[in-house]
Design an enzyme around this catalytic site. Structure first.
Site, PDB file in Angstrom:
ATOM      1  N   ASN A   1       0.891  -1.133  -0.095  1.00 32.71           N
ATOM      2  CA  ASN A   1       0.012  -0.006  -0.073  1.00 32.71           C
ATOM      3  C   ASN A   1       0.945   1.221   0.039  1.00 32.71           C
ATOM      4  O   ASN A   1       0.155   2.448   0.161  1.00 32.71           O
ATOM      5  CB  ASN A   1      -0.822   0.080   1.199  1.00 32.71           C
ATOM      6  CG  ASN A   1      -2.055  -1.218   1.286  1.00 32.71           C
ATOM      7  OD1 ASN A   1      -2.524  -1.334   0.086  1.00 32.71           O
ATOM      8  ND2 ASN A   1      -2.254  -1.785   2.360  1.00 32.71           N
TER       9      ASN A   1
ATOM     10  N   HIS B   1       3.179   2.392   2.113  1.00 34.35           N
ATOM     11  CA  HIS B   1       3.359   3.221   3.383  1.00 34.35           C
ATOM     12  C   HIS B   1       4.031   2.149   4.132  1.00 34.35           C
ATOM     13  O   HIS B   1       4.169   0.836   4.013  1.00 34.35           O
ATOM     14  CB  HIS B   1       2.177   3.607   4.165  1.00 34.35           C
ATOM     15  CG  HIS B   1       1.188   2.703   4.453  1.00 34.35           C
ATOM     16  ND1 HIS B   1      -0.194   3.073   4.423  1.00 34.35           N
ATOM     17  CD2 HIS B   1       1.263   1.532   5.076  1.00 34.35           C
ATOM     18  CE1 HIS B   1      -0.793   1.884   4.794  1.00 34.35           C
ATOM     19  NE2 HIS B   1       0.013   0.987   5.429  1.00 34.35           N
TER      20      HIS B   1
ATOM     21  N   CYS C   1       3.577   7.391   7.279  1.00 30.85           N
ATOM     22  CA  CYS C   1       4.839   8.070   6.569  1.00 30.85           C
ATOM     23  C   CYS C   1       5.310   6.960   5.449  1.00 30.85           C
ATOM     24  O   CYS C   1       4.976   5.778   5.519  1.00 30.85           O
ATOM     25  CB  CYS C   1       5.776   8.060   7.360  1.00 30.85           C
ATOM     26  SG  CYS C   1       6.370   6.671   8.477  1.00 30.85           S
TER      27      CYS C   1
END
Length: 419
Positions: A316, A318, A353
């Site tokens: 995904n 991240h 993040c």
């Protein structure tokens, strides 16, 4: 006719001595031996020959020429067939191979068209052979062997290893239940709506860490949590003794993969996941204490310049949530790491993040526990992960217990040449 040709191909017909005798036809005053072709005089005085031969068989449209049968003569001068041996009784292997190939192709086609979808809860088994569905189809169980590269200096599995086992069983549970839409945790309806699961809170209680060569059994299941959340629980046991080693509980919400915003659970998705919810209490009692926000004045230990590697990203795009635990421990004081082991961790994920993020890890040691010394009793630490601009990524709290003497002395017992 077809059956006769096929039979003659596999087992050539050999004439008997009686039928292969000397039969002649008269032509004028002479005689000709026709070698088994009977003759019959016609009313006009001419011979009419009735052919008893067959056309050569065909295989895949090609004429097959068979070798002539050798005929020997006995002592009386009468023709006799050759002796029956294994060689001259063998079938035509090309036709046999073609028949076998046809059977296998038909069987393969039938095999691929079978419906292998499980019909009953007790038949739900992971098709990849890693784990199985248990408890009437509501829980998933999988075993893991602790590898040498998963242990630390204490000869026990690291907390990252434990967290990886939790994540792996969660994904395998969804896959075994047949709810994968894109291959990584999303159901078909979630995939259509660009929705993914993200964890917002995680609590882990470790009673004992497994060691190298141990086999652990991980059970996991899901339950409802509020209107737009889902709770997932885990229990890790020693596969031999059944001793509970670790308990964990987590809260998950949905996020739009495109806009990166949190989303409510659509009714279509709710209809997919609710049949798998188990009515149970959390295996870890919720720690209702608020996680404090650290800053430069309250944090005694700070580690800056932490950046994710490419291998830290999931599909995904991240950072994998397991990586966060390693980052908060980067700023943990070394004396605690040497004399204590992590017994509990509580995490609140506040922001994702990506690969270009640069983070800072902050840690503060609390006075919780028996005494202020780091070598005695329990210790508690507060943690914060933040971006360089000050945006919070994660808040955390960890508890530490003193290592057992035999645990801290294991490494010193290794011979120098082995170490």
């Amino acid at each position: 006719m077809v059956a006769t040709a096929a039979t003659s191909t596999f087992f050539p017909v050999i004439s008997s001595p009686d039928s292969s005798g000397s039969k002649t036809k008269k032509l004028g005053n002479g005689s000709i031996n026709l070698g088994g072709i009977p003759s019959k005089p016609s009313s006009s005085g001419r011979l009419q020959v009735k052919a008893n031969a067959q056309a050569p068989p065909k295989i895949n449209g090609t004429n097959v020429v068979t070798a002539p049968v050798e005929v020997s003569k006995n002592e009386d001068g009468v023709n006799s067939p050759p002796p029956r041996t294994v060689i001259n009784q063998l079938p035509d292997w090309s036709m046999l191979l073609a028949a076998i190939t046809t059977v296998f192709l038909a069987a393969e086609k039938q095999w691929t068209t079978l419906d292998w979808k499980p019909k009953r809860p007790d038949m739900l088994i992971d098709p990849f052979g890693i784990g199985r569905i248990v408890q009437d189809g509501l829980a998933f169980r999988q075993n893991f062997s602790i590898r040498s590269y998963e242990i630390g200096a204490d000869r026990t599995a690291s907390i990252e290893t434990v967290m990886n086992h939790l994540q792996e069983t969660a994904l395998n549970h969804v896959r075994s239940a047949g709810m994968l839409g894109d291959g990584f945790g999303s159901t078909p309806e979630m995939f259509k709506k660009n929705l993914i699961w993200v964890v917002t809170r995680m609590q882990v209680e470790v009673d004992r860490y497994p060691t190298w060569g141990d086999v652990v059994q991980v059970d996991t299941w899901v339950s409802a949590s509020g209107k737009n959340c889902m709770r997932r629980d885990w229990v890790i046991r020693d596969s031999k003794t059944g001793e509970i080693l670790t308990r964990a509980s987590s809260i998950w919400v949905m996020m739009n993969k495109v806009t990166r915003r949190l989303s409510k659970i659509p009714e279509e998705v709710r209809g997919e996941i609710e049949p798998y919810f188990m009515n149970s209490e959390p295996v870890v009692a919720e720690d209702s204490r608020k996680l404090v926000k650290l800053d430069d004045s309250s944090a005694k230990y700070v580690r800056k310049g932490l950046t994710p590697r490419w291998s830290d990203l999931d599909v995904n795009q991240h950072v994998n949530n397991v990586k966060y635990i390693g980052w908060i421990l980067e700023s943990a004081p070394l004396p605690i790491l040497e004399s204590h082991e992590l017994s509990s961790v509580t995490l609140e994920y506040r922001r994702e993040c990506g690969r270009d993020s640069v983070l800072q890890s902050l840690t503060a040691v609390s006075d919780h526990g028996a005494g202020n010394s780091m070598n005695l009793g329990e210790m508690e630490c507060q943690h914060l992960l933040r971006l360089e601009d000050g945006s919070e990524v994660l808040r955390g709290r960890t508890r530490w217990r003193a290592k057992k003497p035999e645990s801290s002395g294991d490494v010193a017992q290794i011979p120098p040449e082995s170490a």
